[in-house]
Design a protein around this motif. Structure first.
Motif, short mmCIF file in Angstrom:
data_model
loop_
_atom_site.label_atom_id
_atom_site.label_comp_id
_atom_site.label_asym_id
_atom_site.label_seq_id
_atom_site.Cartn_x
_atom_site.Cartn_y
_atom_site.Cartn_z
N VAL A 29 17.17 -3.17 7.69
CA VAL A 29 16.37 -4.33 7.27
C VAL A 29 15.80 -4.17 5.87
O VAL A 29 15.35 -5.13 5.25
N ALA A 30 15.82 -2.94 5.35
CA ALA A 30 15.22 -2.67 4.05
C ALA A 30 15.59 -1.27 3.61
O ALA A 30 16.22 -0.51 4.36
N GLY A 31 15.19 -0.93 2.38
CA GLY A 31 15.38 0.44 1.91
C GLY A 31 14.20 0.87 1.08
O GLY A 31 13.51 0.03 0.47
N ILE A 32 13.95 2.17 1.11
CA ILE A 32 12.96 2.76 0.21
C ILE A 32 13.75 3.30 -0.99
O ILE A 32 14.76 3.99 -0.80
N PHE A 73 6.38 -2.74 -4.90
CA PHE A 73 6.79 -1.53 -5.61
C PHE A 73 5.67 -1.05 -6.51
O PHE A 73 4.70 -1.78 -6.79
N TRP A 74 5.86 0.17 -7.00
CA TRP A 74 5.02 0.77 -8.03
C TRP A 74 5.93 1.11 -9.20
O TRP A 74 6.99 1.70 -8.98
N ILE A 95 7.85 10.91 -10.86
CA ILE A 95 8.64 9.71 -10.57
C ILE A 95 8.18 8.58 -11.50
O ILE A 95 7.07 8.64 -12.04
N ASN A 96 9.04 7.58 -11.69
CA ASN A 96 8.65 6.43 -12.51
C ASN A 96 8.75 5.11 -11.75
O ASN A 96 8.39 4.06 -12.28
N TRP A 97 9.26 5.16 -10.49
CA TRP A 97 9.37 3.91 -9.73
C TRP A 97 9.45 4.26 -8.25
O TRP A 97 10.15 5.22 -7.87
N ASN A 103 0.82 -1.21 0.00
CA ASN A 103 0.00 0.00 0.00
C ASN A 103 0.86 1.27 0.00
O ASN A 103 0.52 2.26 -0.65
N LEU A 104 1.97 1.23 0.71
CA LEU A 104 2.84 2.42 0.72
C LEU A 104 3.45 2.67 -0.65
O LEU A 104 3.56 3.81 -1.09
N ALA A 105 3.86 1.60 -1.33
CA ALA A 105 4.42 1.78 -2.68
C ALA A 105 3.37 2.41 -3.61
O ALA A 105 3.68 3.32 -4.38
N ALA A 106 2.14 1.94 -3.50
CA ALA A 106 1.07 2.50 -4.31
C ALA A 106 0.83 3.97 -3.96
O ALA A 106 0.61 4.82 -4.83
N LEU A 107 0.90 4.28 -2.66
CA LEU A 107 0.70 5.66 -2.21
C LEU A 107 1.79 6.58 -2.77
O LEU A 107 1.50 7.67 -3.28
N LEU A 108 3.03 6.14 -2.69
CA LEU A 108 4.13 6.95 -3.22
C LEU A 108 3.96 7.14 -4.73
O LEU A 108 4.14 8.24 -5.26
N GLY A 109 3.60 6.07 -5.41
CA GLY A 109 3.42 6.16 -6.86
C GLY A 109 2.30 7.11 -7.24
O GLY A 109 2.37 7.82 -8.23
N GLN A 110 1.27 7.15 -6.42
CA GLN A 110 0.14 8.02 -6.73
C GLN A 110 0.44 9.49 -6.43
O GLN A 110 -0.01 10.38 -7.15
N TYR A 111 1.21 9.75 -5.36
CA TYR A 111 1.31 11.15 -4.89
C TYR A 111 2.65 11.84 -5.12
O TYR A 111 2.71 13.06 -4.97
N LEU A 112 3.73 11.10 -5.39
CA LEU A 112 4.98 11.81 -5.66
C LEU A 112 5.01 12.15 -7.15
O LEU A 112 5.01 11.25 -7.99
N PRO A 113 5.01 13.46 -7.47
CA PRO A 113 5.01 13.81 -8.88
C PRO A 113 6.36 13.52 -9.54
O PRO A 113 7.40 13.51 -8.88
#
Ligand code: SME
Length: 168
Positions: free
Chosen positions: A126-129, A66-67, A46-48, A34-44
């Motif tokens: 443990v991970a990266g954005i 990912f998105w 961007i492509n990934w 859900n967070l990947a989808a949120l970032l994809g929807q709201y960060l202008p």
């Protein structure tokens, strides 16, 4: 889940929306998806946008939710922008990926990139954005601050979450 999403949102508003999405669910994949989808929807511009997760045993960073276009599934520690940032444990902004030796091109359209580590409560990465843009120099202090705040939140919650085949 009943989430009403606005058509546009500032970074502060996206952070608030993210906190809402993280409320009440402890499945790690569901939350990251859900967070990947949120970032994809709201960060202008961007492509990934998505997550690379530490794999026990290999030490590789493996593709998570990912998105965007299909991406490289496995990045060895220390390689590429992702492996470099996560090995160092600090955020990395690459204004022009063509100038970054060892950049791993998953989508040839990507021109700039930001990677922010997620640390669990014991401070292990443990991970990266990871967020990519087709524009050079897309990411600066506001995006870094936003993604670091999000990473802090995720890191705090990380050990309370579980996968599909495990229970806390
Ligand atoms: N460019 C990254 C690989 C991941 S993709 O951008 C989604 C890197 O160099 O590590």
């Amino acid at each position: 889940m009943d989430v009403e999403l606005p058509s546009e949102a500032s970074l502060d508003e996206v952070f608030t929306l993210a906190q809402g999405l993280l409320t009440g669910e402890t499945n790690r994949i569901a939350n990251l998806a859900n967070l990947a989808a949120l970032l994809g929807q709201y960060l202008p511009r961007i492509n990934w946008a998505g997550f690379y997760l530490a794999e026990a045993g290999t030490g590789d960073w493996v593709l998570g939710p990912f998105w965007g276009k299909p991406a490289c599934t496995r990045i060895p520690s220390g390689q590429g922008v992702v492996g470099t940032a996560l090995a160092s444990g600090t955020s990395l902004i690459v204004p022009d990926v063509h100038e970054f030796p060892g950049h791993i091109a998953c989508d040839a359209a990507s021109r700039s990139e930001i990677v922010v580590p997620i640390r669990d409560p014991s401070q292990v990465v443990v991970a990266g954005i990871d967020v990519d843009s087709p524009w050079p120099d897309r990411f600066g202090p506001p995006e870094r601050a936003f993604l670091e705040a999000l990473a802090n939140r995720l890191g705090t919650l990380w050990s309370e979450w579980h996968g599909y085949d495990e229970r806390v």
